[in-house]
Design a protein around this motif. Structure first.
Motif, mmCIF file in Angstrom:
data_model
loop_
_atom_site.group_PDB
_atom_site.id
_atom_site.type_symbol
_atom_site.label_atom_id
_atom_site.label_comp_id
_atom_site.label_asym_id
_atom_site.label_seq_id
_atom_site.Cartn_x
_atom_site.Cartn_y
_atom_site.Cartn_z
ATOM 1 N N TYR A 258 0.838 -1.213 0.000
ATOM 2 C CA TYR A 258 0.000 0.000 0.000
ATOM 3 C C TYR A 258 0.869 1.258 0.000
ATOM 4 O O TYR A 258 1.799 1.386 0.801
ATOM 5 C CB TYR A 258 -0.925 -0.004 1.224
ATOM 6 N N TYR A 259 0.539 2.181 -0.878
ATOM 7 C CA TYR A 259 1.334 3.391 -1.071
ATOM 8 C C TYR A 259 0.725 4.539 -0.246
ATOM 9 O O TYR A 259 -0.315 5.074 -0.603
ATOM 10 C CB TYR A 259 1.344 3.722 -2.557
ATOM 11 N N ALA A 260 1.408 4.858 0.864
ATOM 12 C CA ALA A 260 0.936 5.955 1.735
ATOM 13 C C ALA A 260 1.501 7.266 1.200
ATOM 14 O O ALA A 260 2.196 8.002 1.908
ATOM 15 C CB ALA A 260 1.388 5.712 3.174
ATOM 16 N N SER A 261 1.193 7.554 -0.042
ATOM 17 C CA SER A 261 1.812 8.696 -0.719
ATOM 18 C C SER A 261 1.163 10.007 -0.315
ATOM 19 O O SER A 261 -0.061 10.136 -0.346
ATOM 20 C CB SER A 261 1.669 8.522 -2.230
ATOM 21 N N HIS A 262 2.000 11.000 -0.010
ATOM 22 C CA HIS A 262 1.416 12.295 0.365
ATOM 23 C C HIS A 262 0.915 13.050 -0.853
ATOM 24 O O HIS A 262 0.198 14.024 -0.697
ATOM 25 C CB HIS A 262 2.411 13.133 1.179
ATOM 26 N N TYR A 263 1.282 12.626 -2.066
ATOM 27 C CA TYR A 263 0.776 13.366 -3.231
ATOM 28 C C TYR A 263 -0.199 12.554 -4.098
ATOM 29 O O TYR A 263 -1.059 13.124 -4.745
ATOM 30 C CB TYR A 263 1.912 13.977 -4.056
ATOM 31 N N TRP A 264 -0.079 11.214 -4.080
ATOM 32 C CA TRP A 264 -1.074 10.403 -4.800
ATOM 33 C C TRP A 264 -2.314 10.166 -3.950
ATOM 34 O O TRP A 264 -3.432 10.167 -4.445
ATOM 35 C CB TRP A 264 -0.479 9.033 -5.181
ATOM 36 N N PRO B 143 -5.421 10.583 -1.794
ATOM 37 C CA PRO B 143 -6.288 11.740 -1.492
ATOM 38 C C PRO B 143 -6.553 11.936 -0.002
ATOM 39 O O PRO B 143 -6.923 13.038 0.408
ATOM 40 C CB PRO B 143 -7.586 11.426 -2.242
ATOM 41 N N PHE B 144 -6.330 10.905 0.814
ATOM 42 C CA PHE B 144 -6.579 11.071 2.251
ATOM 43 C C PHE B 144 -5.570 12.026 2.902
ATOM 44 O O PHE B 144 -5.865 12.642 3.917
ATOM 45 C CB PHE B 144 -6.586 9.716 2.971
ATOM 46 N N PHE B 145 -4.392 12.149 2.320
ATOM 47 C CA PHE B 145 -3.387 13.064 2.891
ATOM 48 C C PHE B 145 -3.902 14.516 2.862
ATOM 49 O O PHE B 145 -3.735 15.272 3.822
ATOM 50 C CB PHE B 145 -2.064 12.946 2.110
ATOM 51 N N PHE B 146 -4.554 14.874 1.762
ATOM 52 C CA PHE B 146 -5.056 16.250 1.604
ATOM 53 C C PHE B 146 -6.197 16.545 2.577
ATOM 54 O O PHE B 146 -6.477 17.692 2.882
ATOM 55 C CB PHE B 146 -5.524 16.463 0.154
ATOM 56 N N GLN B 147 -6.850 15.468 3.050
ATOM 57 C CA GLN B 147 -7.915 15.630 4.043
ATOM 58 C C GLN B 147 -7.337 16.038 5.397
ATOM 59 O O GLN B 147 -8.063 16.463 6.285
ATOM 60 C CB GLN B 147 -8.707 14.321 4.181
ATOM 61 N N GLY B 148 -6.031 15.877 5.552
ATOM 62 C CA GLY B 148 -5.367 16.342 6.768
ATOM 63 C C GLY B 148 -4.776 17.728 6.584
ATOM 64 O O GLY B 148 -4.915 18.593 7.452
ATOM 65 N N THR B 149 -4.150 17.964 5.427
ATOM 66 C CA THR B 149 -3.509 19.274 5.234
ATOM 67 C C THR B 149 -4.553 20.395 5.172
ATOM 68 O O THR B 149 -4.234 21.555 5.433
ATOM 69 C CB THR B 149 -2.612 19.291 3.972
ATOM 70 N N LYS B 150 -5.798 20.049 4.877
ATOM 71 C CA LYS B 150 -6.841 21.088 4.832
ATOM 72 C C LYS B 150 -7.071 21.729 6.208
ATOM 73 O O LYS B 150 -7.559 22.860 6.286
ATOM 74 C CB LYS B 150 -8.158 20.511 4.281
ATOM 75 N N VAL C 95 5.344 25.780 -2.613
ATOM 76 C CA VAL C 95 4.657 24.731 -3.377
ATOM 77 C C VAL C 95 5.618 23.896 -4.218
ATOM 78 O O VAL C 95 6.427 24.413 -4.970
ATOM 79 C CB VAL C 95 3.490 25.317 -4.221
ATOM 80 N N GLY C 96 5.518 22.569 -3.975
ATOM 81 C CA GLY C 96 6.257 21.588 -4.757
ATOM 82 C C GLY C 96 5.227 20.652 -5.371
ATOM 83 O O GLY C 96 4.773 20.827 -6.505
ATOM 84 N N ASN C 97 4.770 19.675 -4.587
ATOM 85 C CA ASN C 97 3.655 18.815 -5.015
ATOM 86 C C ASN C 97 2.298 19.422 -4.670
ATOM 87 O O ASN C 97 1.263 18.893 -5.061
ATOM 88 C CB ASN C 97 3.763 17.444 -4.335
ATOM 89 N N GLY C 98 2.307 20.453 -3.852
ATOM 90 C CA GLY C 98 1.060 21.163 -3.561
ATOM 91 C C GLY C 98 0.217 20.545 -2.455
ATOM 92 O O GLY C 98 -0.987 20.804 -2.385
#
Ligand SMILES: Cc1ncc(COP(=O)(O)O)c(C=O)c1O
Ligand SMILES: [Zn+2]
Length: 366
Positions: free
Chosen positions: A185-191, A193-200, A222-225
């Protein structure tokens, strides 16, 4: 909770109970979920990012992986003779704002019952995922460019993660993890979508700290945003629930040496050209091909924002200046502050700038 993942390319939908992080067609997934803000409840809760509980796509509280993080101080400062509000996200448990995304993503991973993950990073996201996986008792393999700051490498290893140092560029590291992500499983911060639910939550806190008002502008590295898009997602959710009316301008800042988004912005948002890339001291935003470039440019355009670029010397000078003022930040954190110094601020404009990563991770004698 009705949570779906939808492919941006072919529109295929996946239930959130499936451990997917991209579409079978290779497309990026977006999360479809209705965040709510019951202010009466929020105001009675502890001052952590999890006080916005109804805004998180996590089914059961028992899966939440948290250090009671967030609600970082928003302090007024003066830089270059101009007033600014600094949001001190370098004070998170692992030393960067990436803890916001990691807390939500690793909670989701716990909910999915996944026992092992892989992640790639320029250092901070890897450290954050490693910290939350340590708390959740989930094994993780973190891939980083071999030139990553020694402090970040040590931190990842000391959390108990397996560290893979990859020779070459940040893109070579991304290729190496891609291979591993075919079976784990890829816990990717840019792929993912759950990661963005935290950065919000960055912007939820800013709005609450301003008495449920928006600033006029938010200036972000901004890099991957992940912070920029999280901010945009959060603002749209607050607007949908009528907590705010207007959106602030979102201003992205890139190092001139690695500025694909700035080039696309000037070129009418065409993301097909690839400008030449050089090394930058802002290692956290050295991203040559941000996969969510279209969404990033859309967020900046919709909010009437802009992209500012910086020479290496401007980043370095601002870093020295911030350190002398007592803010112990890493070079990538100085990027947004340097962007603020170049920003043509109007009279009485309220501007928020995050300090994104702690200086202890990159400390070396100069
Ligand atoms: C300290 C710091 N600031 C800002 C960023 C930018 O984040 P993003 O690549 O998600 O835009 C990073 C990313 O690693 C970082 O480490
Ligand atoms: Zn698809």
């Amino acid at each position: 909770m009705n949570i779906k993942l939808r492919c941006q390319a072919c529109h295929k939908e996946y239930p959130s109970s499936e451990p997917v992080w991209n579409c079978k067609c290779g497309g990026l997934l977006t999360l479809d979920f209705h965040a709510r803000f019951p202010l009466d409840k929020i105001l009675t809760r502890k001052p952590t990012m999890w006080r916005y509980r109804e805004a998180f796509p996590i089914e059961h509280d028992k899966h939440i992986i948290s250090f009671d993080e967030g609600f970082t101080p928003l302090v007024q400062e003066e830089f270059a003779g101009k007033k600014v509000l600094l949001k001190q996200d370098h004070l998170f448990p692992s030393g960067s704002y990436k803890d916001r995304g990691s807390s939500v993503l690793v909670s989701k991973i716990k909910e999915l019952g996944v026992k092992k993950v892989v992640e790639d990073s320029s250092g901070n996201a890897g450290a954050a995922i490693a910290a939350y996986c340590a708390k959740a008792n989930i094994a993780c393999d973190i891939y980083v460019p071999e030139k990553t700051s020694a402090g970040k490498l040590l931190q990842i290893e000391q959390y108990g993660a397996t560290l893979h140092k990859i020779p070459g560029t940040r893109e070579d590291t991304a290729k190496a993890v891609w291979h591993a992500a075919q079976s784990t499983y890829y816990a990717s911060h840019y792929w993912n979508p759950f990661f963005f639910q935290g950065t919000k939550t960055f912007v939820f806190e800013v709005v609450e700290q301003l008495g449920w008002n928006v600033p006029d502008a938010i200036i972000l590295p901004v890099g991957n945003g992940t912070l920029l898009l999280g901010t945009y997602i959060g603002l749209k959710e607050l607007q949908r629930e009528k907590i705010i009316d207007e959106l602030p301008k979102i201003i992205g800042v890139q190092a001139e040496n690695c500025a694909p988004l700035a080039h696309a912005w000037k070129d009418h948002c065409k993301t097909s050209t690839h400008p030449s890339i050089k090394e930058t001291i802002a290692e956290g935003i050295a991203i040559a091909n941000p996969i969510r470039a279209k969404d990033i440019l859309h967020a900046i355009k919709e909010t009437n924002g802009d992209i500012i670029t910086l020479k290496e010397i401007e980043i370095k000078n601002t870093l020295d200046y911030a350190l002398k003022k007592g803010y112990y930040i890493e070079p990538t954190s100085a990027v947004a502050v340097a962007g603020f110094q170049k920003y043509p601020i109007r009279k009485n404009e309220v501007v928020v700038v995050p300090l994104t990563g702690h200086g202890l991770k990159t400390t070396r004698e100069s």
